[in-house]
Motif scaffolding. Sequence first.
Motif, short mmCIF file in Angstrom:
data_model
loop_
_atom_site.label_atom_id
_atom_site.label_comp_id
_atom_site.label_asym_id
_atom_site.label_seq_id
_atom_site.Cartn_x
_atom_site.Cartn_y
_atom_site.Cartn_z
N ARG A 316 1.21 -1.23 0.01
CA ARG A 316 -0.12 -0.13 0.22
C ARG A 316 1.01 1.22 -0.20
N PHE A 317 1.99 1.09 0.79
CA PHE A 317 2.83 2.12 0.59
C PHE A 317 3.40 3.05 -0.44
N ALA A 318 3.70 1.11 -1.57
CA ALA A 318 4.17 1.38 -2.76
C ALA A 318 3.50 2.19 -3.85
N PHE A 319 2.17 1.71 -3.67
CA PHE A 319 1.11 2.44 -4.59
C PHE A 319 1.20 4.07 -3.97
N GLN A 320 0.93 3.98 -3.16
CA GLN A 320 0.44 5.54 -2.86
C GLN A 320 1.61 6.52 -3.32
N ARG A 321 2.71 5.80 -3.01
CA ARG A 321 4.51 6.73 -3.15
C ARG A 321 4.31 6.94 -5.38
#
Length: 339
Positions: A316-321
């Motif tokens: 989820r963090f990777a997608f947000q970035r």
Amino acid sequence: MQRPENVTGQDPAGELLAHYLHAQAGAFLRGLRLHREAGPDSDLAEGAARAMRAAARRIGATLATFRPLLDPAWADQLRTELAWLCATLGGEHICSARLTRLLDALHRLSGSRVAPARGEGGTLTVGAARAGALLERQLTPARTRAHSAALQALGSSRFHAVADAVALLASEAPLATAAAAPAAEVLVPAALAAEERLEHAVAALPLARAARPYNSEALVQESESQDQPWHQVRRLLRLHRYAQEVLHARPAGLLPDEPSTSQLPGAGRALDRHRDAAEAAAAASAAARTPRIAPATAYALGVLHADQRHEVEAARFAFQRIWQPVAVTTAPAATTAAS
């Protein structure tokens, strides 16, 4: 949202749409031919099945996004059959990948010291071995059943009917009257509608909470309840990507070169990792509920579940970035059908 600047004139929507569908149908048929030549249990057959699934996904997504430009009864029927085929052919790969993911994670975790929930020192060595054996006993039969189901499906009359329909699509697409209109008037708005659905779904995600990797706060708040909205974004992102492919897959000279959309595949890969980790965590949780398992086994499965939920948060963090610049930079430039 604005229109892509490379779809500007009176090019018929049906020409673009049919070109893309012909190409994907051809890719499906090439995969089918390779699968038949390779035999059902070879590595080549596995690659051929992946190619068939990829083409089938693209055809099905195109039939959904651009349904008003096609014969609706034909589009709905073929889309349903392609969804069945993708699910059937993909079952074995999903089971294999999930088992491999879980066993690799157990191996990684058991090689380092892991603190139990009550803060006592300990390792996962004993429990991990038993947990791995339990997961193999539970997931290997599922993989075997999926393999048998795929072989049965490939020999069925239902599959042959789908293959025949795709073979016809390789040369002729059943277009509706609306497909004769200029692409900028009917094709582009349909693609933009798919993008808008994606944007609305992303806006509903807790991206602020996903702005930190390995978010322990999110884990405490039982992020499993948020899995489905993320899975929905993954499906809508795929529809958006394929709709963009339709706009830019053309005979030579029909459209200018495609603009860069390099962030979108990265966002898709992050969401793929999210799905894989979430489903692996669910499998670990289900195994931990097996009656009368040893405490060490249950503990190892609990640590494995937590590890995969941490991977969910990292995805989820990777997608947000990735998504934040996508939302700013990939909005297409304005144009009109005939200015």
